[in-house]
Design a protein around this motif. Structure first.
Motif, PDB file in Angstrom:
ATOM      1  N   ALA A  30       0.838  -1.199   0.000  1.00  0.00           N
ATOM      2  CA  ALA A  30       0.000   0.000   0.000  1.00  0.00           C
ATOM      3  C   ALA A  30       0.874   1.252   0.000  1.00  0.00           C
ATOM      4  N   THR A  31       0.302   2.333  -0.483  1.00  0.00           N
ATOM      5  CA  THR A  31       1.000   3.622  -0.548  1.00  0.00           C
ATOM      6  C   THR A  31       0.493   4.544   0.551  1.00  0.00           C
ATOM      7  N   ALA A  32       1.393   5.065   1.354  1.00  0.00           N
ATOM      8  CA  ALA A  32       0.992   5.994   2.418  1.00  0.00           C
ATOM      9  C   ALA A  32       0.458   7.282   1.811  1.00  0.00           C
ATOM     10  N   GLU A  33      -0.664   7.742   2.328  1.00  0.00           N
ATOM     11  CA  GLU A  33      -1.273   8.981   1.856  1.00  0.00           C
ATOM     12  C   GLU A  33      -1.821   9.750   3.049  1.00  0.00           C
ATOM     13  N   THR A  34      -2.440  10.878   2.781  1.00  0.00           N
ATOM     14  CA  THR A  34      -3.073  11.671   3.834  1.00  0.00           C
ATOM     15  C   THR A  34      -4.463  12.078   3.385  1.00  0.00           C
ATOM     16  N   VAL A  35      -5.319  12.316   4.368  1.00  0.00           N
ATOM     17  CA  VAL A  35      -6.647  12.883   4.121  1.00  0.00           C
ATOM     18  C   VAL A  35      -6.695  14.190   4.892  1.00  0.00           C
ATOM     19  N   ASP A  36      -6.917  15.282   4.194  1.00  0.00           N
ATOM     20  CA  ASP A  36      -6.806  16.616   4.790  1.00  0.00           C
ATOM     21  C   ASP A  36      -7.573  16.768   6.094  1.00  0.00           C
ATOM     22  N   VAL A  37      -8.790  16.218   6.123  1.00  0.00           N
ATOM     23  CA  VAL A  37      -9.639  16.430   7.296  1.00  0.00           C
ATOM     24  C   VAL A  37      -9.345  15.441   8.426  1.00  0.00           C
ATOM     25  N   LEU A  38      -8.362  14.545   8.222  1.00  0.00           N
ATOM     26  CA  LEU A  38      -8.017  13.553   9.236  1.00  0.00           C
ATOM     27  C   LEU A  38      -6.526  13.634   9.569  1.00  0.00           C
ATOM     28  N   PRO A  39      -6.109  14.701  10.211  1.00  0.00           N
ATOM     29  CA  PRO A  39      -4.670  14.882  10.480  1.00  0.00           C
ATOM     30  C   PRO A  39      -4.075  13.840  11.414  1.00  0.00           C
ATOM     31  N   ASN A  40      -4.897  13.191  12.235  1.00  0.00           N
ATOM     32  CA  ASN A  40      -4.393  12.210  13.186  1.00  0.00           C
ATOM     33  C   ASN A  40      -4.559  10.777  12.707  1.00  0.00           C
ATOM     34  N   THR A  41      -4.972  10.617  11.461  1.00  0.00           N
ATOM     35  CA  THR A  41      -5.237   9.296  10.900  1.00  0.00           C
ATOM     36  C   THR A  41      -4.116   8.871   9.959  1.00  0.00           C
ATOM     37  N   LEU A  42      -3.648   7.633  10.118  1.00  0.00           N
ATOM     38  CA  LEU A  42      -2.653   7.065   9.216  1.00  0.00           C
ATOM     39  C   LEU A  42      -3.394   6.379   8.069  1.00  0.00           C
TER      40      LEU A  42
END
Length: 413
Positions: free
Chosen positions: A173-185
């Motif tokens: 899997a590729t690590a990504e981010t979700v703008d509205v979830l700053p504390n979520t991996l």
């Protein structure tokens, strides 16, 4: 459809119910129902009286009891997206960190166990049966309880590392981010299947002593849906788990802790026909669930949640049989009425009532699993449901025993 015990939270309309005496009760349509002939009832080897009080949980069953209670505080997939109504596995109580392996895969079960995961609950649903032209969207939503916030956060980090560095057969899997979830991996992965190319997202959110896990999958062109779905799940799950009255899972000096919860929430499980010891293998059975807890196990989750909420059926017993308890007699009839229409829409047809119990309603349907059989009986505020596969006599015996138990139920509880 969930494969856990008592997966079908739907019932059948009864014309009415009568006691074992010669005084018939009014049916839902206002007509007197046929009298029950208690002497003619065949209950087989099933008990016909309420069980003894279960008391408080013990060190032997506290994890199962807490996991069952947690079901009511685990967001159901249909609450995330109203089209997510086709229940799937895994939907169950997780009794140890090892169970996480069947949810996430890889070494996640070992990671959670090494970090002293106590228990959890997971619910899974899809939009429809996948096919090449119209592949489904799916969600797995899980809540995992740990002994400390540090263990919950460390588990999230270690699983994220596993997903983004180790190929477990499905690709890295590729690590990504979700703008509205700053504390979520977050990590994503694309895969090929018979339904076409799909994209899936894993989201791990430490939340105090809990780790919230959400997995969403959709056709590759709907990646935006997966991100929005994960964000919605986390936004709902955080406040809901904050309301969970978690209890200790270990007694200070062994035995039963004064803080351990009651096994039988709201004193309703005593009225269900119990599982044989050899059959009670899942942490999900011999339980008392609220409307949301029952919806996780239902073939029509939104209907189940709505009907049980509206009729005040705050706790419902799941054992060999299922027992619902509405606020009043009218509510019990509403449960039967609403669930009847749902079963009819699924193609179930009438089957004979058990001998001596004319006001029980039974239906059957031939499926790939065999002939599914359901019988339901209403008694005052209570609704009893029995089910089975291919053995109508056994289901008749279950519902007959259930009727006699409900004759002794406290209608003012």
């Amino acid at each position: 459809m969930p494969q856990a015990a008592a997966v079908l939270c739907a019932g059948l309309l009864l014309a009415g119910c009568s006691s074992a005496s010669s005084e018939p009760k009014a049916g839902s349509g206002g007509d007197a129902a046929p009298a029950v002939d208690a002497a003619a009832l065949d209950t087989g080897s099933y008990p016909t009286s309420p069980a003894a009080a279960f008391g408080k949980a013990t060190t032997e069953n506290i994890v199962e009891v807490e996991g069952q209670r947690l079901a009511e505080f685990t967001v159901a997939p249909f609450e995330i997206d109203p089209e997510l109504t086709a229940g799937k596995m895994p939907t169950m109580v997780m009794r140890s960190g090892k169970n996480l392996g069947v949810v996430i895969g890889g070494t996640s079960g070992d990671i959670a166990a090494n970090r002293n995961m106590l228990y959890g609950y997971v619910s899974t649903a899809a939009t429809n049966t996948p096919n090449v032209t119209d592949p489904s969207r799916s969600v797995v939503n899980a809540v995992l309880r740990f002994g400390t916030p540090e263990d919950a956060a460390a588990t999230a980090r270690e699983i994220q590392t596993q997903l983004t560095t180790v190929d477990d057969g499905a690709g890295i899997a590729t690590a990504e981010t979700v703008d509205v979830l700053p504390n979520t991996l977050v990590s994503t992965r694309e895969t090929d299947s018979s339904a076409g190319r799909t994209v899936s997202v894993n989201a791990l959110t430490p939340h105090g002593d809990y780790l919230l896990y959400t997995w969403a999958q959709a056709p590759v062109g709907q990646k935006d849906w997966t991100a929005k779905t994960v964000a919605k799940a986390v936004s709902l799950q955080g406040p809901l788990i904050d309301a969970f009255p978690a209890q200790p899972t270990k007694a200070q000096n062994g035995g039963v802790s004064a803080e351990f919860p009651m096994v039988d929430q709201d004193k309703i499980l005593v009225y269900a026909v119990p599982e044989a010891d050899s059959q009670a293998k899942l942490g999900d059975d011999m339980a008392a669930y609220g409307p949301r807890g029952m919806s996780h196990r239902s073939t029509n989750p939104p209907l189940t949640h709505r009907v049980l909420t509206e009729t005040g059926s705050e706790h419902n017993a799941v054992a060999k049989t299922t027992v619902y308890r509405a606020t009043d007699d009218a509510g019990a009839r509403t449960i039967a009425d609403e669930f009847t229409g749902d079963l009819a829409a699924q193609g179930f047809t009438d089957a004979p009532s058990p001998q001596g119990l004319p006001d029980a309603k039974c239906v059957t349907k031939d499926t790939v699993r065999g002939t599914e059989i359901y019988c339901m009986v209403v008694n005052g505020r209570y609704v009893g449901e029995a089910s089975g596969l291919d053995d109508k006599k056994d289901v008749d015996q279950q519902i007959s025993a259930q009727y006699l138990i409900l004759e002794q139920a406290d209608q003012n509880a």
